[in-house]
Motif scaffolding. Structure first.
Motif, PDB file in Angstrom:
ATOM      1  N   GLU A 100       0.824  -1.204   0.000  1.00 51.21           N
ATOM      2  CA  GLU A 100       0.000   0.000   0.000  1.00 51.21           C
ATOM      3  C   GLU A 100       0.865   1.264   0.000  1.00 51.21           C
ATOM      4  N   GLU A 101       1.928   1.244   0.785  1.00 50.76           N
ATOM      5  CA  GLU A 101       2.838   2.403   0.844  1.00 50.76           C
ATOM      6  C   GLU A 101       3.594   2.579  -0.469  1.00 50.76           C
ATOM      7  N   ALA A 102       4.024   1.468  -1.054  1.00 53.74           N
ATOM      8  CA  ALA A 102       4.753   1.533  -2.326  1.00 53.74           C
ATOM      9  C   ALA A 102       3.876   2.102  -3.432  1.00 53.74           C
ATOM     10  N   LEU A 103       2.621   1.664  -3.493  1.00 54.97           N
ATOM     11  CA  LEU A 103       1.703   2.184  -4.513  1.00 54.97           C
ATOM     12  C   LEU A 103       1.484   3.676  -4.350  1.00 54.97           C
ATOM     13  N   LYS A 104       1.375   4.105  -3.106  1.00 54.13           N
ATOM     14  CA  LYS A 104       1.161   5.530  -2.844  1.00 54.13           C
ATOM     15  C   LYS A 104       2.395   6.354  -3.201  1.00 54.13           C
ATOM     16  N   HIS A 105       3.576   5.801  -2.912  1.00 54.30           N
ATOM     17  CA  HIS A 105       4.824   6.539  -3.124  1.00 54.30           C
ATOM     18  C   HIS A 105       5.280   6.527  -4.585  1.00 54.30           C
ATOM     19  N   TYR A 106       5.184   5.350  -5.230  1.00 55.86           N
ATOM     20  CA  TYR A 106       5.729   5.202  -6.578  1.00 55.86           C
ATOM     21  C   TYR A 106       4.682   5.228  -7.690  1.00 55.86           C
ATOM     22  N   GLY A 107       3.423   4.918  -7.356  1.00 59.08           N
ATOM     23  CA  GLY A 107       2.388   4.821  -8.375  1.00 59.08           C
ATOM     24  C   GLY A 107       2.260   3.386  -8.872  1.00 59.08           C
ATOM     25  N   LYS A 108       1.062   3.011  -9.292  1.00 52.44           N
ATOM     26  CA  LYS A 108       0.766   1.637  -9.665  1.00 52.44           C
ATOM     27  C   LYS A 108       1.658   1.125 -10.793  1.00 52.44           C
ATOM     28  N   GLU A 109       1.972   1.997 -11.765  1.00 50.11           N
ATOM     29  CA  GLU A 109       2.748   1.567 -12.925  1.00 50.11           C
ATOM     30  C   GLU A 109       4.195   1.241 -12.575  1.00 50.11           C
ATOM     31  N   SER A 110       4.668   1.667 -11.400  1.00 49.68           N
ATOM     32  CA  SER A 110       6.071   1.456 -11.014  1.00 49.68           C
ATOM     33  C   SER A 110       6.231   0.426  -9.898  1.00 49.68           C
ATOM     34  N   VAL A 111       5.182  -0.338  -9.645  1.00 47.94           N
ATOM     35  CA  VAL A 111       5.229  -1.332  -8.566  1.00 47.94           C
ATOM     36  C   VAL A 111       4.856  -2.703  -9.100  1.00 47.94           C
ATOM     37  N   LYS A 112       5.699  -3.691  -8.809  1.00 48.17           N
ATOM     38  CA  LYS A 112       5.401  -5.087  -9.124  1.00 48.17           C
ATOM     39  C   LYS A 112       5.322  -5.867  -7.819  1.00 48.17           C
ATOM     40  N   VAL A 113       4.337  -6.753  -7.718  1.00 52.63           N
ATOM     41  CA  VAL A 113       4.140  -7.518  -6.492  1.00 52.63           C
ATOM     42  C   VAL A 113       4.155  -9.002  -6.820  1.00 52.63           C
ATOM     43  N   PHE A 114       4.959  -9.750  -6.071  1.00 53.86           N
ATOM     44  CA  PHE A 114       5.030 -11.198  -6.221  1.00 53.86           C
ATOM     45  C   PHE A 114       4.673 -11.813  -4.870  1.00 53.86           C
ATOM     46  N   SER A 115       3.729 -12.730  -4.860  1.00 55.20           N
ATOM     47  CA  SER A 115       3.313 -13.325  -3.592  1.00 55.20           C
ATOM     48  C   SER A 115       3.074 -14.822  -3.755  1.00 55.20           C
ATOM     49  N   SER A 116       3.163 -15.525  -2.634  1.00 57.75           N
ATOM     50  CA  SER A 116       2.959 -16.972  -2.646  1.00 57.75           C
ATOM     51  C   SER A 116       2.507 -17.424  -1.265  1.00 57.75           C
ATOM     52  N   THR A 117       1.605 -18.389  -1.252  1.00 63.79           N
ATOM     53  CA  THR A 117       1.164 -19.003  -0.008  1.00 63.79           C
ATOM     54  C   THR A 117       1.230 -20.520  -0.176  1.00 63.79           C
ATOM     55  N   PHE A 118       1.857 -21.188   0.805  1.00 65.76           N
ATOM     56  CA  PHE A 118       2.046 -22.633   0.663  1.00 65.76           C
ATOM     57  C   PHE A 118       2.222 -23.264   2.046  1.00 65.76           C
ATOM     58  N   VAL A 119       2.098 -24.577   2.102  1.00 68.72           N
ATOM     59  CA  VAL A 119       2.351 -25.311   3.342  1.00 68.72           C
ATOM     60  C   VAL A 119       3.849 -25.598   3.419  1.00 68.72           C
ATOM     61  N   PRO A 120       4.555 -25.140   4.459  1.00 68.97           N
ATOM     62  CA  PRO A 120       5.997 -25.359   4.559  1.00 68.97           C
ATOM     63  C   PRO A 120       6.312 -26.824   4.854  1.00 68.97           C
ATOM     64  N   LEU A 121       7.562 -27.204   4.648  1.00 68.27           N
ATOM     65  CA  LEU A 121       7.973 -28.595   4.785  1.00 68.27           C
ATOM     66  C   LEU A 121       7.665 -29.149   6.175  1.00 68.27           C
TER      67      LEU A 121
END
Length: 409
Positions: free
Chosen positions: A357-378
């Motif tokens: 949320e802070e990155a989008l506000k500071h840099y703008g949507k066009e300058s932010v990439k988000v990578f996320s993942s959810t998984f069960v750990p070993l």
């Protein structure tokens, strides 16, 4: 007023930041005095990070016991004894207090016991003695807030949590910040029936949405009852000694312990107005990037300033200040950017940098990439109990600077 003792550097407050700065200055040849009215080590050592982490580890054992059978061990948890871990925890903290005292002595820092108050002529009085110093550091820390409502005195704060002689059968934690989340998770995992009263829909709302959502969900999975969009109206004693909590949503009854975790305020009531040290509306001391206050040669750092309330930050700032004042390093200062933070929730959280949320506000949507993942750990791949790991990378700006958020065992 004539000073009875003069120092090169007088430190008010024997917490992590004050101790680090005092010893660093002494190592650079300064004559140093340190004033502390309580136990050495401050909040972190006595009623914060250290005893809290011990209790987190205790809760971790309770959770892992349930997984032992899935790893082939025939182990049953017959009983948990809160008094046992309390005694061991308190003994360790007491030993740390002694180590800090010994370290001051080895560093030739004079430890002065008592309350410090400024005088109009820039001296400091402690237990009837008048002290003076060319350079003065204020590192007095903060204290937990108790809400101004009827019956609030029947509850305890996070400080009081460490004074509990046994685990409460039924607990209510009021607050949605990291202290509230940590204490709720510890108590629930160790067998208390916990309700968490929050004003909005999620905990940790100042953090990235991944953290806020994940931790809220996991708290409910371990059995914490979250009372959303709820505020406390009053607290009352029941005839049997237990408590009733009246809220904007319902009445919570038969409570053994209510813990206020609704914020902290600075311990800055030491006569700052007499030496023209400016504070904000909440009493936090205003400082510049070099820890300078509005008064010449009077400095402040740590929780009393209200910024980055973390032990390693205060230690680093204290050492940098000593280098600048006594080590001829004119540009030495603490870098408050990109400070990593850990929350000992269940599961724990690690984070550094801007939230999405802070990155989008500071840099703008066009300058932010988000990578996320959810998984069960070993670890949980073979257990009936499943706790997911959630990760997020926020890449912002032309150089795609990476900010990391992790919720994981």
């Amino acid at each position: 007023m004539i000073a009875q003792k003069c120092f090169d550097f007088l430190v008010i407050g024997g917490g992590s930041g004050g101790l680090a700065s005092a010893r660093a200055a002494a190592a650079l040849g300064a004559k140093v005095g340190l004033v502390e009215r309580g136990r050495l080590g401050g909040t972190c050592v006595n009623v914060g990070c250290v005893p809290k982490k011990i209790m987190f580890n205790t809760a971790l054992h309770a959770e892992m016991i349930h997984d032992h059978k899935d790893y082939g061990f025939d182990v049953d948890a017959k009983k948990f004894s809160w008094p046992v871990i309390k005694q061991r925890r308190d003994a360790y903290v007491k030993r740390l207090n002694g180590i800090y005292a010994d370290n001051l002595e080895k560093s030739h820092v004079e430890h002065i016991d008592g309350n410090a108050t400024f005088t109009n002529d820039r001296c400091v009085t402690v237990a009837g003695k008048t002290l003076s110093a060319k350079h003065i550091l204020i590192a007095t820390g903060g204290y937990p807030v108790v809400p101004n409502i009827p019956g609030a005195e029947h509850g305890i704060t996070s400080d009081g949590f460490f004074e509990l002689d046994d685990i409460p059968t039924k607990s209510v934690v009021v607050g949605a910040g990291y202290i509230a989340v940590e204490l709720a998770g510890i108590l629930q995992s160790l067998g208390s029936d916990v309700s968490l009263v929050i004003r909005f829909d999620k905990v940790l709302r100042k953090f990235d949405s991944l953290i806020s959502t994940s931790v809220t969900n996991e708290l409910e999975k371990i059995g914490v009852k979250i009372c959303r969009q709820t505020q406390v109206i009053s607290v009352a004693n029941q005839a049997d000694g237990r408590l009733t909590l009246d809220t904007t949503k319902s009445m919570l009854k038969d409570i053994n312990s209510i813990i206020w975790a609704v914020g902290r305020l600075p311990l800055s009531q030491i006569g700052l107005e007499k030496v023209n040290v400016e504070t904000d509306s909440k009493g936090h001391i205003k400082v510049d990037e070099y820890q300078n206050t509005s008064a010449e040669n009077i400095y402040a750092l740590g929780d009393v300033c209200g910024k980055a309330l973390l032990t390693p930050v205060a230690i680093a700032a204290g050492r940098k200040l000593a280098l600048r004042v006594f080590g001829n390093e004119a540009d030495a200062k603490m870098d408050y950017n990109l400070i990593p933070t850990v929350i000992f929730s269940h599961p724990p959280v690690g984070t550094i940098g801007l939230s999405e949320e802070e990155a989008l506000k500071h840099y703008g949507k066009e300058s932010v990439k988000v990578f996320s993942s959810t998984f069960v750990p070993l670890y949980h791949a073979v257990t009936e109990r499943k706790v997911k790991t959630s990760m997020k990378l926020v890449c912002a700006g032309s150089q795609e600077k990476v900010y990391i958020f992790l919720v994981s065992w």
